[in-house]
Structure formats: structure tokens, C-alpha cells
Design an enzyme around this catalytic site. Structure first.
Site, PDB file in Angstrom:
ATOM      1  N   ARG A  30       0.827  -1.230   0.000  1.00 29.44           N
ATOM      2  CA  ARG A  30       0.000   0.000   0.000  1.00 29.44           C
ATOM      3  C   ARG A  30       0.854   1.271   0.000  1.00 29.44           C
ATOM      4  O   ARG A  30       0.415   2.338   0.423  1.00 29.44           O
ATOM      5  CB  ARG A  30      -0.970   0.031   1.188  1.00 29.44           C
ATOM      6  CG  ARG A  30      -1.967  -1.090   1.151  1.00 29.44           C
ATOM      7  CD  ARG A  30      -3.222  -0.737   1.940  1.00 29.44           C
ATOM      8  NE  ARG A  30      -4.176  -1.808   1.849  1.00 29.44           N
ATOM      9  CZ  ARG A  30      -4.241  -2.818   2.693  1.00 29.44           C
ATOM     10  NH1 ARG A  30      -3.429  -2.886   3.716  1.00 29.44           N
ATOM     11  NH2 ARG A  30      -5.149  -3.754   2.527  1.00 29.44           N
ATOM     12  N   LYS A 143       5.873  23.407 -14.104  1.00 25.46           N
ATOM     13  CA  LYS A 143       5.170  22.168 -13.733  1.00 25.46           C
ATOM     14  C   LYS A 143       4.821  22.172 -12.244  1.00 25.46           C
ATOM     15  O   LYS A 143       3.713  21.828 -11.841  1.00 25.46           O
ATOM     16  CB  LYS A 143       6.013  20.936 -14.079  1.00 25.46           C
ATOM     17  CG  LYS A 143       5.338  19.644 -13.630  1.00 25.46           C
ATOM     18  CD  LYS A 143       5.487  18.502 -14.559  1.00 25.46           C
ATOM     19  CE  LYS A 143       4.562  17.358 -14.172  1.00 25.46           C
ATOM     20  NZ  LYS A 143       4.789  16.157 -14.947  1.00 25.46           N
ATOM     21  N   GLU A 153      -5.181  16.539 -11.043  1.00 27.95           N
ATOM     22  CA  GLU A 153      -5.702  16.872 -12.372  1.00 27.95           C
ATOM     23  C   GLU A 153      -7.230  17.008 -12.405  1.00 27.95           C
ATOM     24  O   GLU A 153      -7.918  16.380 -13.201  1.00 27.95           O
ATOM     25  CB  GLU A 153      -5.244  15.823 -13.398  1.00 27.95           C
ATOM     26  CG  GLU A 153      -5.398  16.326 -14.832  1.00 27.95           C
ATOM     27  CD  GLU A 153      -4.723  15.425 -15.868  1.00 27.95           C
ATOM     28  OE1 GLU A 153      -3.508  15.203 -15.750  1.00 27.95           O
ATOM     29  OE2 GLU A 153      -5.407  14.977 -16.773  1.00 27.95           O
ATOM     30  N   ASN A 161      -1.644  18.720 -20.725  1.00 32.98           N
ATOM     31  CA  ASN A 161      -2.000  17.746 -21.770  1.00 32.98           C
ATOM     32  C   ASN A 161      -2.031  18.364 -23.166  1.00 32.98           C
ATOM     33  O   ASN A 161      -2.528  17.725 -24.103  1.00 32.98           O
ATOM     34  CB  ASN A 161      -3.367  17.116 -21.465  1.00 32.98           C
ATOM     35  CG  ASN A 161      -3.327  16.275 -20.205  1.00 32.98           C
ATOM     36  OD1 ASN A 161      -2.274  15.736 -19.859  1.00 32.98           O
ATOM     37  ND2 ASN A 161      -4.437  16.182 -19.504  1.00 32.98           N
ATOM     38  N   HIS A 168      -1.439  10.514 -27.610  1.00 34.25           N
ATOM     39  CA  HIS A 168      -1.672   9.195 -27.025  1.00 34.25           C
ATOM     40  C   HIS A 168      -2.268   8.235 -28.049  1.00 34.25           C
ATOM     41  O   HIS A 168      -1.942   7.043 -28.067  1.00 34.25           O
ATOM     42  CB  HIS A 168      -2.570   9.302 -25.786  1.00 34.25           C
ATOM     43  CG  HIS A 168      -1.822   9.837 -24.591  1.00 34.25           C
ATOM     44  ND1 HIS A 168      -2.429  10.144 -23.410  1.00 34.25           N
ATOM     45  CD2 HIS A 168      -0.504  10.106 -24.419  1.00 34.25           C
ATOM     46  CE1 HIS A 168      -1.514  10.590 -22.547  1.00 34.25           C
ATOM     47  NE2 HIS A 168      -0.348  10.579 -23.142  1.00 34.25           N
ATOM     48  N   HIS A 181       7.435   9.636 -27.168  1.00 35.89           N
ATOM     49  CA  HIS A 181       6.372  10.429 -26.557  1.00 35.89           C
ATOM     50  C   HIS A 181       6.458  11.894 -27.017  1.00 35.89           C
ATOM     51  O   HIS A 181       5.469  12.487 -27.438  1.00 35.89           O
ATOM     52  CB  HIS A 181       6.468  10.331 -25.029  1.00 35.89           C
ATOM     53  CG  HIS A 181       5.391  11.064 -24.304  1.00 35.89           C
ATOM     54  ND1 HIS A 181       4.061  10.730 -24.409  1.00 35.89           N
ATOM     55  CD2 HIS A 181       5.445  12.155 -23.487  1.00 35.89           C
ATOM     56  CE1 HIS A 181       3.347  11.566 -23.673  1.00 35.89           C
ATOM     57  NE2 HIS A 181       4.165  12.443 -23.101  1.00 35.89           N
TER      58      HIS A 181
HETATM   59  N1  LIG Z   1       4.549  10.568 -15.184  1.00 40.50           N
HETATM   60  C1  LIG Z   1       4.452  11.625 -15.969  1.00 40.50           C
HETATM   61  O1  LIG Z   1       4.021  12.707 -15.558  1.00 40.50           O
HETATM   62  C2  LIG Z   1       4.894  11.516 -17.395  1.00 40.50           C
HETATM   63  C3  LIG Z   1       5.028  12.681 -18.172  1.00 40.50           C
HETATM   64  C4  LIG Z   1       5.516  12.557 -19.472  1.00 40.50           C
HETATM   65  C5  LIG Z   1       5.833  11.300 -19.963  1.00 40.50           C
HETATM   66  N2  LIG Z   1       5.677  10.190 -19.201  1.00 40.50           N
HETATM   67  C6  LIG Z   1       6.032   8.865 -19.701  1.00 40.50           C
HETATM   68  O2  LIG Z   1       7.446   8.803 -19.849  1.00 40.50           O
HETATM   69  C7  LIG Z   1       7.744   7.840 -20.849  1.00 40.50           C
HETATM   70  C8  LIG Z   1       8.806   8.390 -21.758  1.00 40.50           C
HETATM   71  O3  LIG Z   1       9.970   8.652 -21.022  1.00 40.50           O
HETATM   72  P1  LIG Z   1      11.392   8.837 -21.745  1.00 40.50           P
HETATM   73  O4  LIG Z   1      11.227   9.738 -22.883  1.00 40.50           O
HETATM   74  O5  LIG Z   1      12.346   9.175 -20.675  1.00 40.50           O
HETATM   75  O6  LIG Z   1      11.650   7.413 -22.398  1.00 40.50           O
HETATM   76  P2  LIG Z   1      12.273   6.047 -21.851  1.00 40.50           P
HETATM   77  O7  LIG Z   1      12.152   5.942 -20.397  1.00 40.50           O
HETATM   78  O8  LIG Z   1      11.689   4.972 -22.691  1.00 40.50           O
HETATM   79  O9  LIG Z   1      13.809   6.207 -22.213  1.00 40.50           O
HETATM   80  C9  LIG Z   1      14.176   6.308 -23.560  1.00 40.50           C
HETATM   81  C10 LIG Z   1      15.408   5.450 -23.879  1.00 40.50           C
HETATM   82  O10 LIG Z   1      16.556   6.127 -23.393  1.00 40.50           O
HETATM   83  C11 LIG Z   1      17.399   5.210 -22.678  1.00 40.50           C
HETATM   84  N3  LIG Z   1      18.132   6.020 -21.700  1.00 40.50           N
HETATM   85  C12 LIG Z   1      17.674   6.529 -20.533  1.00 40.50           C
HETATM   86  N4  LIG Z   1      18.598   7.333 -19.992  1.00 40.50           N
HETATM   87  C13 LIG Z   1      19.681   7.323 -20.807  1.00 40.50           C
HETATM   88  C14 LIG Z   1      20.933   7.991 -20.786  1.00 40.50           C
HETATM   89  N5  LIG Z   1      21.263   8.828 -19.811  1.00 40.50           N
HETATM   90  N6  LIG Z   1      21.794   7.740 -21.808  1.00 40.50           N
HETATM   91  C15 LIG Z   1      21.461   6.912 -22.809  1.00 40.50           C
HETATM   92  N7  LIG Z   1      20.267   6.286 -22.908  1.00 40.50           N
HETATM   93  C16 LIG Z   1      19.387   6.494 -21.909  1.00 40.50           C
HETATM   94  C17 LIG Z   1      16.442   4.200 -22.119  1.00 40.50           C
HETATM   95  O11 LIG Z   1      17.074   2.989 -21.852  1.00 40.50           O
HETATM   96  C18 LIG Z   1      15.413   4.070 -23.249  1.00 40.50           C
HETATM   97  O12 LIG Z   1      15.869   3.161 -24.211  1.00 40.50           O
HETATM   98  C19 LIG Z   1       6.449   7.534 -21.578  1.00 40.50           C
HETATM   99  O13 LIG Z   1       5.982   6.269 -21.212  1.00 40.50           O
HETATM  100  C20 LIG Z   1       5.499   8.606 -21.072  1.00 40.50           C
HETATM  101  O14 LIG Z   1       4.174   8.191 -21.027  1.00 40.50           O
HETATM  102  C21 LIG Z   1       5.219  10.284 -17.927  1.00 40.50           C
END
Ligand SMILES: NC(=O)c1ccc[n+]([C@@H]2O[C@H](COP(=O)([O-])OP(=O)(O)OC[C@H]3O[C@@H](n4cnc5c(N)ncnc54)[C@H](O)[C@@H]3O)[C@@H](O)[C@H]2O)c1
Length: 273
Positions: A30, A143, A153, A161, A168, A181
Site C-alpha cells: 500500500r 510544472k 488533475e 495535456n 496518445h 512520446h
Molecule cells: N509521469 C508523468 O508525468 C509523465 C510525463 C511525461 C511522460 N511520461 C512517460 O514517460 C515515458 C517516456 O519517457 P522517456 O522519454 O524518458 O523514455 P524512456 O524511459 O523509454 O527512455 C528512452 C530510452 O533512453 C534510454 N536512456 C535513458 N537514460 C539514458 C541515458 N542517460 N543515456 C542513454 N540512454 C538512456 C532508455 O534505456 C530508453 O531506451 C512515456 O511512457 C510517457 O508516457 C510520464
């Protein structure tokens, strides 16, 4: 691993690792503590802060998730040295989003993010440290301002958004492989900029300046309706957690650096394409 309630999880990675760790931490026993150490540009400017956690399902993104704040977020831009161009660009997608919503974030002072991003494009691509830190700081100020006012939200947080309704649907359609993304968000922003201009919410000059800013950062408007069937995208939008019973929600530009929510029927949404 035999974790107890007094243990803490640490998410070292991008948004996917951050979201999954946050989700696991929020449901395990939890809820146990967790800390975010974002390593991608996108997770530094957006996903590591604000407490949204989620996992993507086959048919809809972020449909399973929680609101659960990390105990701390540690950002070190040295991680970005190894980030490839595509993932860096994905982070730029979320950063540019903040330029279009700044005046709707309720932040006490003007940061002039739109103007600053216009000026510092080259330095951003060079990953120049001072510029990166300043931009990350600006995005987080905006943010945090929003999350402090509307953590769950109910209202204000929806401005984050911008571009996400189409994004999406595109991400789900591409099984999370075709678009990053950030790339999907930018296509979503092009889409609503176009609609806002056609519906007289924003001027031609602001629409053009906005598109120019996106282009400067290497993004180009795609002919989405040629690539995918609009009917299928609208079906996916209806499944999005942002949609209401019979309306689809969009955050759209309504003035310089300002956005508002519109709720459209399925037919009106189809007409956007
Ligand atoms: N929680 C939230 O408020 C929120 C907001 C926006 C996006 N998201 C989510 O975040 C996700 C996208 O995150 P992202 O863009 O970080 O992608 P990701 O986490 O998939 O990372 C992208 C790639 O970069 C690699 N990587 C990470 N750090 C690295 C580094 N320092 N050097 C080299 N490679 C590295 C990872 O292994 C992966 O292959 C989506 O699923 C999206 O829905 C969440």
C-alpha cells in the site's frame, strides 16, 4: 527482493523506469517511499516531477496508474551526455510544450520561455550546460506551479495535456514504437495549433511563429490523415482517460502562450483532420 515498508525504491532511468517504479512503490504494501533520478531530458523536465505513475496497456496509454509523489528528485545533466539524438529530441518535445502553456500555468513571474527557446536553439543542440540547466529549471518551475495548485488533475493540471490527445492515440496506434512520446506530443501540438487558427482562437502570426519554433527544433508537421485512418484515431481518443462519456477533450491554444480546454463530439473531432 524482500523489501519492507521502511525501504525505498530508487528509479534511475527515463520516464518509463520512473513511471513503473512510482507505480510499484505506490502499490507495494500500500505504498513505500521512492526517489526519482531521471536520466533522459524528458524525464528531467517532466515525468519525474508531479507524482503521476502509470503503465501502458496494449489498447490505451496510462490507463492503469496512480498519483504518488516521490520523496525527492535528483537531476544531474551529466546523464544527458550519452542520450542519443532521438531521445534528446523527444525531451525537446515536452520542453516546447511548456513554451505554449506558460501563461496558463499560474506561475508568479514571466519566464519568457517561448522567446528564450527561440534564441537558444543551437546551444540546446550542443547540450550546453548552463542553457540546459536553465531550461530544465524553467520547465520545472511551471510544472511545480501547476501541480501545487491541482495535484490530481481536476482542472488546471489538464493544461499539461497540450498535444496529448492526438499524441496518445498516435503512440497507441504505433504500439509505442513508431513515435517517441515527445515526437507524438509535437504532432499533437501542430494539430491543435492548426485547429485553433482555423477557429479564430489564435492569430495567423502567432500560429506561424509557433510552427517556426517547432521547425527550428527539427520537428515537421506530418500528414496524419494520410498515414492513419482518422476514424481509428478518434476511436482511440475515446478510450483515452481524458475523454468524457461522449466528448473528447483537447487542450488548445487560445492566445499567445495561453491554452484552454475544449470538449468536442466524435463528429467534431473527425472534422479536425
Ligand atoms: N509521469 C508523468 O508525468 C509523465 C510525463 C511525461 C511522460 N511520461 C512517460 O514517460 C515515458 C517516456 O519517457 P522517456 O522519454 O524518458 O523514455 P524512456 O524511459 O523509454 O527512455 C528512452 C530510452 O533512453 C534510454 N536512456 C535513458 N537514460 C539514458 C541515458 N542517460 N543515456 C542513454 N540512454 C538512456 C532508455 O534505456 C530508453 O531506451 C512515456 O511512457 C510517457 O508516457 C510520464
Amino acid at each position: 527482493m524482500g523489501l519492507t515498508r521502511s525501504d525505498v525504491m530508487i528509479a534511475v532511468g527515463g520516464g518509463v523506469i520512473g513511471d513503473i517504479t512510482g507505480f510499484a512503490a505506490s502499490t507495494y504494501m500500500r505504498g513505500i517511499d521512492y526517489i526519482q533520478v531521471p536520466t533522459t531530458l524528458l524525464s528531467m523536465v517532466d515525468s519525474s516531477v508531479g507524482g503521476k505513475t502509470a503503465i501502458d496497456m496494449k489498447d490505451a496509454k496510462n490507463i492503469v496508474g496512480t498519483f504518488y509523489q516521490p520523496k525527492a528528485v535528483f537531476i544531474n545533466i551529466n546523464f544527458l551526455k550519452t542520450l542519443d539524438k532521438k531521445q534528446f529530441s523527444s525531451g525537446l518535445g515536452e520542453i516546447l510544450k511548456y513554451a505554449f502553456i506558460e501563461e496558463s500555468c499560474g506561475y508568479e513571474q514571466s519566464l519568457f520561455l517561448f522567446e528564450y527557446l527561440t534564441l537558444c536553439c543551437e546551444k540546446m543542440f550542443e547540450k550546453e550546460a548552463m542553457t540546459l540547466m536553465r531550461i530544465i529549471e524553467y520547465c520545472l518551475k511551471l510544472k511545480i506551479s501547476i501541480v501545487n495548485q491541482d495535484e490530481k488533475e481536476n482542472d488546471l493540471r489538464r493544461v499539461l495535456n497540450l498535444g496529448h490527445t492526438l499524441a496518445h492515440a498516435l503512440e497507441t496506434k504505433g504500439r509505442y514504437k513508431t513515435y517517441t512520446h515527445g515526437e507524438a506530443v509535437i504532432q499533437g501540438i501542430f494539430f491543435v495549433l492548426d485547429w485553433a487558427h482555423k477557429n479564430d482562437l489564435i492569430s495567423y502570426s502567432y500560429c506561424r511563429l509557433s510552427c517556426e519554433l517547432l521547425t527550428k527544433y527539427g520537428f515537421h508537421k506530418e500528414d496524419i490523415s494520410n498515414k492513419y485512418k482518422p476514424e481509428e484515431l478518434v476511436e482511440l481518443m475515446k478510450k483515452d482517460k481524458k475523454s468524457l462519456r461522449d466528448k473528447i477533450r483537447f487542450i488548445v491554444p487560445c492566445d499567445k502562450k495561453k491554452v484552454k480546454e475544449v470538449q468536442l463530439t466524435q463528429e467534431e473531432t473527425l472534422a479536425m483532420f
